[in-house]
Design a protein around this motif. Structure first.
Motif, mmCIF file in Angstrom:
data_model
loop_
_atom_site.group_PDB
_atom_site.id
_atom_site.type_symbol
_atom_site.label_atom_id
_atom_site.label_comp_id
_atom_site.label_asym_id
_atom_site.label_seq_id
_atom_site.Cartn_x
_atom_site.Cartn_y
_atom_site.Cartn_z
ATOM 1 N N MET A 61 0.844 -1.201 0.000
ATOM 2 C CA MET A 61 0.000 0.000 0.000
ATOM 3 C C MET A 61 0.879 1.250 0.000
ATOM 4 O O MET A 61 0.618 2.205 -0.738
ATOM 5 N N LYS A 62 1.931 1.231 0.797
ATOM 6 C CA LYS A 62 2.851 2.377 0.843
ATOM 7 C C LYS A 62 3.578 2.540 -0.480
ATOM 8 O O LYS A 62 3.777 3.659 -0.953
ATOM 9 N N ALA A 63 3.975 1.438 -1.080
ATOM 10 C CA ALA A 63 4.678 1.500 -2.365
ATOM 11 C C ALA A 63 3.763 2.003 -3.477
ATOM 12 O O ALA A 63 4.215 2.710 -4.381
ATOM 13 N N GLN A 64 2.493 1.681 -3.402
ATOM 14 C CA GLN A 64 1.533 2.073 -4.436
ATOM 15 C C GLN A 64 0.826 3.388 -4.108
ATOM 16 O O GLN A 64 -0.036 3.830 -4.870
ATOM 17 N N GLN A 65 1.188 4.033 -3.007
ATOM 18 C CA GLN A 65 0.533 5.279 -2.599
ATOM 19 C C GLN A 65 0.483 6.323 -3.711
ATOM 20 O O GLN A 65 -0.564 6.953 -3.899
ATOM 21 N N PRO A 66 1.560 6.523 -4.486
ATOM 22 C CA PRO A 66 1.480 7.523 -5.560
ATOM 23 C C PRO A 66 0.435 7.187 -6.630
ATOM 24 O O PRO A 66 0.066 8.053 -7.413
ATOM 25 N N CYS A 67 -0.047 5.956 -6.646
ATOM 26 C CA CYS A 67 -0.988 5.508 -7.678
ATOM 27 C C CYS A 67 -2.437 5.541 -7.209
ATOM 28 O O CYS A 67 -3.346 5.301 -8.015
ATOM 29 N N LEU A 68 -2.677 5.827 -5.946
ATOM 30 C CA LEU A 68 -4.028 5.693 -5.401
ATOM 31 C C LEU A 68 -5.031 6.622 -6.085
ATOM 32 O O LEU A 68 -6.180 6.243 -6.282
ATOM 33 N N CYS A 69 -4.613 7.831 -6.481
ATOM 34 C CA CYS A 69 -5.543 8.720 -7.203
ATOM 35 C C CYS A 69 -5.912 8.121 -8.554
ATOM 36 O O CYS A 69 -7.066 8.189 -8.972
ATOM 37 N N GLN A 70 -4.927 7.532 -9.203
ATOM 38 C CA GLN A 70 -5.195 6.880 -10.493
ATOM 39 C C GLN A 70 -6.205 5.760 -10.298
ATOM 40 O O GLN A 70 -7.144 5.615 -11.078
ATOM 41 N N TYR A 71 -6.039 4.975 -9.239
ATOM 42 C CA TYR A 71 -6.974 3.881 -8.968
ATOM 43 C C TYR A 71 -8.348 4.430 -8.594
ATOM 44 O O TYR A 71 -9.370 3.862 -8.976
ATOM 45 N N ALA A 72 -8.381 5.540 -7.846
ATOM 46 C CA ALA A 72 -9.656 6.131 -7.429
ATOM 47 C C ALA A 72 -10.445 6.659 -8.622
ATOM 48 O O ALA A 72 -11.673 6.743 -8.568
ATOM 49 N N LYS A 73 -9.762 7.017 -9.696
ATOM 50 C CA LYS A 73 -10.427 7.532 -10.896
ATOM 51 C C LYS A 73 -10.822 6.427 -11.868
ATOM 52 O O LYS A 73 -11.572 6.672 -12.807
ATOM 53 N N ASP A 74 -10.332 5.219 -11.646
ATOM 54 C CA ASP A 74 -10.646 4.085 -12.518
ATOM 55 C C ASP A 74 -11.995 3.506 -12.101
ATOM 56 O O ASP A 74 -12.164 3.081 -10.957
ATOM 57 N N PRO A 75 -12.976 3.477 -13.002
ATOM 58 C CA PRO A 75 -14.306 2.966 -12.647
ATOM 59 C C PRO A 75 -14.292 1.536 -12.094
ATOM 60 O O PRO A 75 -15.161 1.177 -11.305
ATOM 61 N N ASN A 76 -13.311 0.737 -12.497
ATOM 62 C CA ASN A 76 -13.238 -0.637 -12.017
ATOM 63 C C ASN A 76 -12.610 -0.751 -10.634
ATOM 64 O O ASN A 76 -12.773 -1.767 -9.967
ATOM 65 N N LEU A 77 -11.868 0.265 -10.196
ATOM 66 C CA LEU A 77 -11.143 0.190 -8.927
ATOM 67 C C LEU A 77 -11.633 1.171 -7.877
ATOM 68 O O LEU A 77 -11.364 0.976 -6.687
ATOM 69 N N GLN A 78 -12.347 2.210 -8.295
ATOM 70 C CA GLN A 78 -12.699 3.272 -7.362
ATOM 71 C C GLN A 78 -13.497 2.785 -6.165
ATOM 72 O O GLN A 78 -13.335 3.293 -5.059
ATOM 73 N N ARG A 79 -14.337 1.788 -6.367
ATOM 74 C CA ARG A 79 -15.142 1.307 -5.235
ATOM 75 C C ARG A 79 -14.286 0.684 -4.145
ATOM 76 O O ARG A 79 -14.670 0.670 -2.984
ATOM 77 N N TYR A 80 -13.106 0.172 -4.494
ATOM 78 C CA TYR A 80 -12.211 -0.405 -3.497
ATOM 79 C C TYR A 80 -11.436 0.682 -2.758
ATOM 80 O O TYR A 80 -11.257 0.614 -1.548
ATOM 81 N N VAL A 81 -10.994 1.688 -3.501
ATOM 82 C CA VAL A 81 -10.218 2.769 -2.890
ATOM 83 C C VAL A 81 -11.096 3.604 -1.963
ATOM 84 O O VAL A 81 -10.672 3.976 -0.866
ATOM 85 N N SER A 82 -12.314 3.869 -2.397
ATOM 86 C CA SER A 82 -13.183 4.753 -1.620
ATOM 87 C C SER A 82 -14.105 4.011 -0.649
ATOM 88 O O SER A 82 -14.864 4.655 0.072
ATOM 89 N N SER A 83 -14.015 2.691 -0.593
ATOM 90 C CA SER A 83 -14.871 1.925 0.310
ATOM 91 C C SER A 83 -14.458 2.155 1.763
ATOM 92 O O SER A 83 -13.310 2.502 2.048
ATOM 93 N N PRO A 84 -15.385 1.935 2.692
ATOM 94 C CA PRO A 84 -15.016 2.062 4.111
ATOM 95 C C PRO A 84 -13.845 1.144 4.485
ATOM 96 O O PRO A 84 -12.951 1.563 5.214
ATOM 97 N N ASN A 85 -13.852 -0.091 3.977
ATOM 98 C CA ASN A 85 -12.743 -0.999 4.290
ATOM 99 C C ASN A 85 -11.437 -0.530 3.648
ATOM 100 O O ASN A 85 -10.371 -0.669 4.235
ATOM 101 N N GLY A 86 -11.515 0.015 2.442
ATOM 102 C CA GLY A 86 -10.321 0.546 1.797
ATOM 103 C C GLY A 86 -9.713 1.668 2.624
ATOM 104 O O GLY A 86 -8.494 1.735 2.820
ATOM 105 N N LYS A 87 -10.575 2.538 3.131
ATOM 106 C CA LYS A 87 -10.102 3.643 3.968
ATOM 107 C C LYS A 87 -9.546 3.135 5.298
ATOM 108 O O LYS A 87 -8.569 3.679 5.814
ATOM 109 N N LYS A 88 -10.161 2.084 5.850
ATOM 110 C CA LYS A 88 -9.649 1.495 7.095
ATOM 111 C C LYS A 88 -8.258 0.913 6.881
ATOM 112 O O LYS A 88 -7.386 1.051 7.734
ATOM 113 N N VAL A 89 -8.061 0.264 5.740
ATOM 114 C CA VAL A 89 -6.752 -0.327 5.438
ATOM 115 C C VAL A 89 -5.710 0.779 5.307
ATOM 116 O O VAL A 89 -4.615 0.678 5.866
#
Length: 100
Positions: A61-89
């Motif tokens: 997660m720390k290594a991929q931190q610079p990519c999290l905005c890219q993932y949040a903008k991807d319709p296939n991945l945004q639900r994981y990044v912005s989910s309550p569990n994603g935020k907890k992680v």
């Protein structure tokens, strides 16, 4: 040049090449992060389920931190990044939630 001198010269050249390759690939090198959501697969149990994030998950997660905005903008991945569990992680791994 004697064969022994030639061998030493070749070994020194190979050592220099190997050292350059290792420095370029070393963690913390100034190389750009390769964004690949599959790198976060150790976090699947924590993001999709309700498991605690593992050390491997937090490391990735720390290594991929610079990519999290890219993932949040991807319709296939945004639900994981912005989910309550994603935020907890992210919180458990001390990775800031992206504000993109």
């Amino acid at each position: 040049m004697k064969p022994a001198q030639l061998l030493v010269t070749l070994l020194a050249a190979w050592a220099a090449v190997i050292l350059l390759v290792m420095c370029a690939a070393a963690p913390g090198a100034e190389a750009a992060t390769t964004c690949n959501a599959l790198q976060l697969s150790p976090c699947a149990g924590a993001i999709i389920g309700n498991a605690a994030p593992t050390a491997a998950c937090c490391s990735r997660m720390k290594a991929q931190q610079p990519c999290l905005c890219q993932y949040a903008k991807d319709p296939n991945l945004q639900r994981y990044v912005s989910s309550p569990n994603g935020k907890k992680v992210m919180a458990a791994c001390k990775v800031p939630v992206p504000s993109c």
